[in-house]
Write a protein that holds these residues in place. Structure first.
Motif, mmCIF file in Angstrom:
data_model
loop_
_atom_site.group_PDB
_atom_site.id
_atom_site.type_symbol
_atom_site.label_atom_id
_atom_site.label_comp_id
_atom_site.label_asym_id
_atom_site.label_seq_id
_atom_site.Cartn_x
_atom_site.Cartn_y
_atom_site.Cartn_z
ATOM 1 N N ASP A 96 -31.197 6.647 65.218
ATOM 2 C CA ASP A 96 -32.271 6.107 64.386
ATOM 3 C C ASP A 96 -33.318 7.146 64.008
ATOM 4 N N GLY A 97 -33.633 8.039 64.935
ATOM 5 C CA GLY A 97 -34.701 8.997 64.676
ATOM 6 C C GLY A 97 -34.434 9.880 63.475
ATOM 7 N N ALA A 98 -33.222 10.394 63.384
ATOM 8 C CA ALA A 98 -32.891 11.335 62.314
ATOM 9 C C ALA A 98 -32.750 10.657 60.956
ATOM 10 N N THR A 99 -32.602 9.340 60.950
ATOM 11 C CA THR A 99 -32.399 8.623 59.686
ATOM 12 C C THR A 99 -33.646 7.882 59.219
ATOM 13 N N GLN A 100 -34.762 8.110 59.885
ATOM 14 C CA GLN A 100 -35.989 7.385 59.552
ATOM 15 C C GLN A 100 -36.429 7.642 58.112
ATOM 16 N N ASP A 101 -36.346 8.892 57.668
ATOM 17 C CA ASP A 101 -36.786 9.216 56.309
ATOM 18 C C ASP A 101 -35.977 8.451 55.269
ATOM 19 N N LEU A 102 -34.677 8.349 55.471
ATOM 20 C CA LEU A 102 -33.857 7.616 54.510
ATOM 21 C C LEU A 102 -34.187 6.129 54.555
ATOM 22 N N ARG A 103 -34.404 5.577 55.735
ATOM 23 C CA ARG A 103 -34.780 4.163 55.831
ATOM 24 C C ARG A 103 -36.091 3.906 55.099
ATOM 25 N N ASP A 104 -37.061 4.797 55.306
ATOM 26 C CA ASP A 104 -38.342 4.641 54.616
ATOM 27 C C ASP A 104 -38.160 4.739 53.102
ATOM 28 N N GLY A 105 -37.318 5.689 52.678
ATOM 29 C CA GLY A 105 -37.063 5.841 51.255
ATOM 30 C C GLY A 105 -36.414 4.608 50.654
ATOM 31 N N LEU A 106 -35.455 4.039 51.365
ATOM 32 C CA LEU A 106 -34.791 2.826 50.885
ATOM 33 C C LEU A 106 -35.766 1.656 50.795
ATOM 34 N N ASP A 107 -36.639 1.541 51.775
ATOM 35 C CA ASP A 107 -37.630 0.460 51.750
ATOM 36 C C ASP A 107 -38.558 0.605 50.537
ATOM 37 N N ALA A 108 -38.999 1.839 50.281
ATOM 38 C CA ALA A 108 -39.890 2.078 49.137
ATOM 39 C C ALA A 108 -39.173 1.782 47.825
ATOM 40 N N VAL A 109 -37.920 2.218 47.735
ATOM 41 C CA VAL A 109 -37.139 1.962 46.522
ATOM 42 C C VAL A 109 -36.952 0.462 46.308
ATOM 43 N N ALA A 110 -36.638 -0.251 47.373
ATOM 44 C CA ALA A 110 -36.431 -1.698 47.257
ATOM 45 C C ALA A 110 -37.698 -2.400 46.761
ATOM 46 N N ARG A 111 -38.858 -1.969 47.271
ATOM 47 C CA ARG A 111 -40.121 -2.589 46.831
ATOM 48 C C ARG A 111 -40.360 -2.354 45.341
ATOM 49 N N HIS A 112 -40.168 -1.127 44.899
ATOM 50 C CA HIS A 112 -40.430 -0.813 43.501
ATOM 51 C C HIS A 112 -39.377 -1.402 42.567
ATOM 52 N N MET A 113 -38.164 -1.528 43.045
ATOM 53 C CA MET A 113 -37.124 -2.090 42.191
ATOM 54 C C MET A 113 -37.315 -3.587 41.979
ATOM 55 N N ARG A 114 -38.048 -4.241 42.855
ATOM 56 C CA ARG A 114 -38.377 -5.653 42.607
ATOM 57 C C ARG A 114 -39.161 -5.785 41.313
ATOM 58 N N GLU A 115 -40.054 -4.836 41.087
ATOM 59 C CA GLU A 115 -40.803 -4.840 39.826
ATOM 60 C C GLU A 115 -39.856 -4.682 38.640
ATOM 61 N N ALA A 116 -38.896 -3.776 38.772
ATOM 62 C CA ALA A 116 -37.946 -3.551 37.676
ATOM 63 C C ALA A 116 -37.150 -4.811 37.363
ATOM 64 N N PHE A 117 -36.699 -5.517 38.384
ATOM 65 C CA PHE A 117 -35.927 -6.740 38.157
ATOM 66 C C PHE A 117 -36.795 -7.867 37.597
ATOM 67 N N GLU A 118 -38.051 -7.901 38.011
ATOM 68 C CA GLU A 118 -38.966 -8.900 37.450
ATOM 69 C C GLU A 118 -39.204 -8.643 35.960
ATOM 70 N N LEU A 119 -39.344 -7.373 35.594
ATOM 71 C CA LEU A 119 -39.513 -7.032 34.185
ATOM 72 C C LEU A 119 -38.266 -7.401 33.382
ATOM 73 N N HIS A 120 -37.119 -7.136 33.977
ATOM 74 C CA HIS A 120 -35.862 -7.495 33.314
ATOM 75 C C HIS A 120 -35.766 -9.006 33.117
ATOM 76 N N GLN A 121 -36.214 -9.768 34.104
ATOM 77 C CA GLN A 121 -36.192 -11.226 33.999
ATOM 78 C C GLN A 121 -37.120 -11.704 32.887
ATOM 79 N N LEU A 122 -38.282 -11.073 32.773
ATOM 80 C CA LEU A 122 -39.217 -11.434 31.703
ATOM 81 C C LEU A 122 -38.610 -11.186 30.324
ATOM 82 N N ASN A 123 -37.805 -10.135 30.238
ATOM 83 C CA ASN A 123 -37.164 -9.825 28.952
ATOM 84 C C ASN A 123 -36.170 -10.899 28.522
ATOM 85 N N HIS A 124 -35.685 -11.689 29.478
ATOM 86 C CA HIS A 124 -34.627 -12.642 29.171
ATOM 87 C C HIS A 124 -35.037 -14.101 29.454
#
Length: 229
Positions: free
Chosen positions: A53-81
């Motif tokens: 777990d220790g060596a993979t913390q940075d990737l886990r944090d990166g994935l969490d950040a990406v997931a949070r920001h991609m929610r915005e992207a999917f919400e925008l896509h939903q608004l478009n349709h």
């Protein structure tokens, strides 16, 4: 007037075409990034098994950040349709933001996975590198008696001040060789115990000790060559 009307139609057609390209780009970016997140989660699970777990913390944090920001992207896509009509400017702004978010997500995942892949590769190669490092340390150990003889011979010709730079090199090299061999043993034991990150740290220490031992023994030979010249 006909001329200006034609210009406006051409400008509108050009803008409509650009908006369509942007909409397709946003749609493809969403699909690609969503798939990238899925595959990166699979890579993370594999990396955790390899590194812990220790060596993979940075990737886990990166994935969490990406997931949070991609929610915005999917919400925008939903608004478009959705059923509410949108102006071309609204659609253009949303699609541009979707593309921006997807490109940012890809960059984050590229950076974090590249570092992790390099670490995994090092761990996979560690047994071979460890044996090569041990062999190199033993080869350097065979040079020690000759280096000691060289220093003793030079002491007959040069003052202590002249030899100050290399006089202690053989003794220091011997300590480094012993330390490198010990570190290789530690690396092997840590790997056998499943502590691969600790094993890699010990191996990197051994490699550096071998490099330094090689360098200071070469300095003895270089000093003698310069003296002969």
């Amino acid at each position: 007037m006909a001329f200006w009307g034609k210009r406006r139609r051409e400008e509108q057609e050009r803008q409509d075409a650009e908006d369509q390209v942007l909409a397709v780009k946003a749609q493809k970016a969403l699909v690609a990034t969503d798939e990238r997140i899925r595959t990166t989660r699979d890579e993370l699970a594999f990396a955790q098994a390899e590194l812990g777990d220790g060596a993979t913390q940075d990737l886990r944090d990166g994935l969490d950040a990406v997931a949070r920001h991609m929610r915005e992207a999917f919400e925008l896509h939903q608004l478009n349709h959705d059923h509410i009509p949108d102006t071309p400017e609204e659609l253009r702004t949303r699609n541009a933001r979707i593309v921006q978010l997807c490109e940012w997500a890809e960059d984050v995942l590229d950076e974090r996975t590249a570092v992790l892949k390099e670490r995994i590769e090092k761990i996979r190669e560690a047994p071979r590198v460890r044996e090569r490092t041990r062999a190199e340390a033993e080869r350097i150990a065979e040079r020690l008696p000759q280096a000691e003889q060289t220093v003793e011979r030079l002491k007959l010709r040069y003052s202590p001040e002249a030899l100050q730079r290399i006089g202690a090199n053989p003794a220091e090299a011997r300590q480094l060789v012993d330390f490198a061999l010990h570190s290789c043993d530690v690396a092997e034991r840590r790997r056998d115990a499943g502590r691969k990150e600790d094993a890699l740290v010990a191996l990197e220490t051994a490699i550096e000790a071998v490099r330094r031992a090689q360098s200071i023994l070469d300095a003895v030979d270089d000093f003698e060559i310069e003296a002969i010249r």
